[in-house]
Design an enzyme around this catalytic site. Sequence first.
Site, PDB file in Angstrom:
ATOM      1  N   GLU A  36       0.819  -1.207   0.000  1.00 48.20           N
ATOM      2  CA  GLU A  36       0.000   0.000   0.000  1.00 48.20           C
ATOM      3  C   GLU A  36       0.861   1.269   0.000  1.00 48.20           C
ATOM      4  O   GLU A  36       0.542   2.248  -0.678  1.00 48.20           O
ATOM      5  CB  GLU A  36      -0.946   0.004   1.206  1.00 48.20           C
ATOM      6  CG  GLU A  36      -2.020  -1.075   1.173  1.00 48.20           C
ATOM      7  CD  GLU A  36      -2.959  -0.944  -0.018  1.00 48.20           C
ATOM      8  OE1 GLU A  36      -3.059   0.156  -0.592  1.00 48.20           O
ATOM      9  OE2 GLU A  36      -3.597  -1.952  -0.381  1.00 48.20           O
ATOM     10  N   TYR A 119      -6.677   5.946   4.390  1.00 45.84           N
ATOM     11  CA  TYR A 119      -6.827   4.899   3.368  1.00 45.84           C
ATOM     12  C   TYR A 119      -5.922   3.705   3.661  1.00 45.84           C
ATOM     13  O   TYR A 119      -6.375   2.551   3.683  1.00 45.84           O
ATOM     14  CB  TYR A 119      -6.533   5.443   1.967  1.00 45.84           C
ATOM     15  CG  TYR A 119      -6.214   4.318   1.025  1.00 45.84           C
ATOM     16  CD1 TYR A 119      -7.224   3.461   0.586  1.00 45.84           C
ATOM     17  CD2 TYR A 119      -4.900   4.044   0.649  1.00 45.84           C
ATOM     18  CE1 TYR A 119      -6.934   2.373  -0.224  1.00 45.84           C
ATOM     19  CE2 TYR A 119      -4.606   2.959  -0.165  1.00 45.84           C
ATOM     20  CZ  TYR A 119      -5.624   2.127  -0.596  1.00 45.84           C
ATOM     21  OH  TYR A 119      -5.323   1.045  -1.375  1.00 45.84           O
ATOM     22  N   ASP A 137     -10.094   4.737  -1.858  1.00 43.01           N
ATOM     23  CA  ASP A 137      -9.005   5.289  -2.661  1.00 43.01           C
ATOM     24  C   ASP A 137      -9.608   5.951  -3.896  1.00 43.01           C
ATOM     25  O   ASP A 137     -10.834   6.047  -4.036  1.00 43.01           O
ATOM     26  CB  ASP A 137      -7.986   4.206  -3.029  1.00 43.01           C
ATOM     27  CG  ASP A 137      -8.502   3.231  -4.072  1.00 43.01           C
ATOM     28  OD1 ASP A 137      -9.735   3.181  -4.329  1.00 43.01           O
ATOM     29  OD2 ASP A 137      -7.676   2.504  -4.657  1.00 43.01           O
TER      30      ASP A 137
END
Length: 336
Positions: A36, A119, A137
Site C-alpha cells: 500500500e 486509506y 481510494d
Amino acid sequence: MEHPEFVQVIVSWYQKNKRNLPWRAVKSAYYIWLSEVLLQQTRVNQGLPYYLKFINEFPNITSMANASEDKILRLWQGLGYYSRARNMHATAKFIVNELNGVFPDSYKEIVKLKGVGEYTAAAVASFAFGEKVAVLDGNVFRVLSRVFGIEENIAGSKGRKQFQTLASSLLPDQHSDTYNQAIMEFGALQCTPAKPDCINCPCAHFCYARIHKKQDSLPVKIKNTTKRLRLFNYSVITFGNKILMSKREGKDIWTGLYQFPLKEATVPTEGSSVGQYRHILSHQIIEACFERQEADSEAQLQDIASQTGSTIYTIEEVENLPKPVLINNYLKEYFF
C-alpha cells in the site's frame, strides 16, 4: 437500487476478473502495508517490481528496520515522493523497537503510525485482519460517484464525509475485505478514469453516470494547486573518475538523496552548462542547469569539497547512492 445488489455484482465481477497480485495471496500485515505504501501515487505495473525488490531485500519488518536509510532510498529510487520511503523506514523501526516487532492489528492503532493515512490504515486493517472498515481510494471514489451519482467535490471535506458514509453503508457483514478489494479492482480495470468499459459493465443498467452520460464529469474533483517554479544550478565537479556529491538535508524535497553541489537561483542564469532539464513534481517545477567543471588536481577537488560541504565519490560509488530522478538522468546521459 438496493445496496446488496451492487455489492453482489461487484464481488461477482471481481471473482472473474481480479489480477493475480502477490500481496493478495498473503495475510501478512507487513507485506500488505508495504504494498500500500509503494502504490500510493503509483500505478500497479510501476509499483510491482519495487514491491518484489523490497520483499526480496527485506523479507520481514525487522530486516527493513535494520537497513540504512541510504539503502531504503536507493531501492525506492524512481518512485518519487521520497517522504513515503523515509516514513516507511521510521515506521518499521518503531514497530520493531517499540512494539516488539508486532504490527498493530486494528484501524485505530494502524492509523497512528507515521506516514499512514486513513486509506492505508483501512486497507491494512481490512486485508490483513478482516476488520469491517471501508477502504476509500481514488478508484473507489470514482466508482461510487458514477454509480450512485454523487456530484460533491471529492477533494472537499463535505464530499469526503458523504463518500465515507456511503462506503461504510455498503460494507457487507461477511467478507468485507473481499468487497473492498473488489471495488478497488473494479475502478482500476473496469470503471477507469478515461474511457470506462461501459458496454461490458455489469453495473451499466443502474449506473447513474452511464444513464445520464456523465462518465467524463464524475467524479468531481476541484483542487486549487499552484506549482512553484524553482531554479537549480548544479556544479558537476570532477577529477578523473571522481566526482563531488552532497546529501540533501532538511525538510525540502528529496531529503536524504544525493546530488551535485547546488545553488538555488531566483532568476535564470547562463553559463557553460552541458545540460538543462525541466523536472515536474506534483507541486513544483524544477528548471535545472548543470555546469561541468574539471578540477586541476585531487587536492583541488578536496578543497572544493570542503568549501561546498560535499564528499568525493568514484563514479562507480555514485551509481549505488540514492539519487533524485533528475540527477540520475543526467548521470546516465553523461557518465554511466
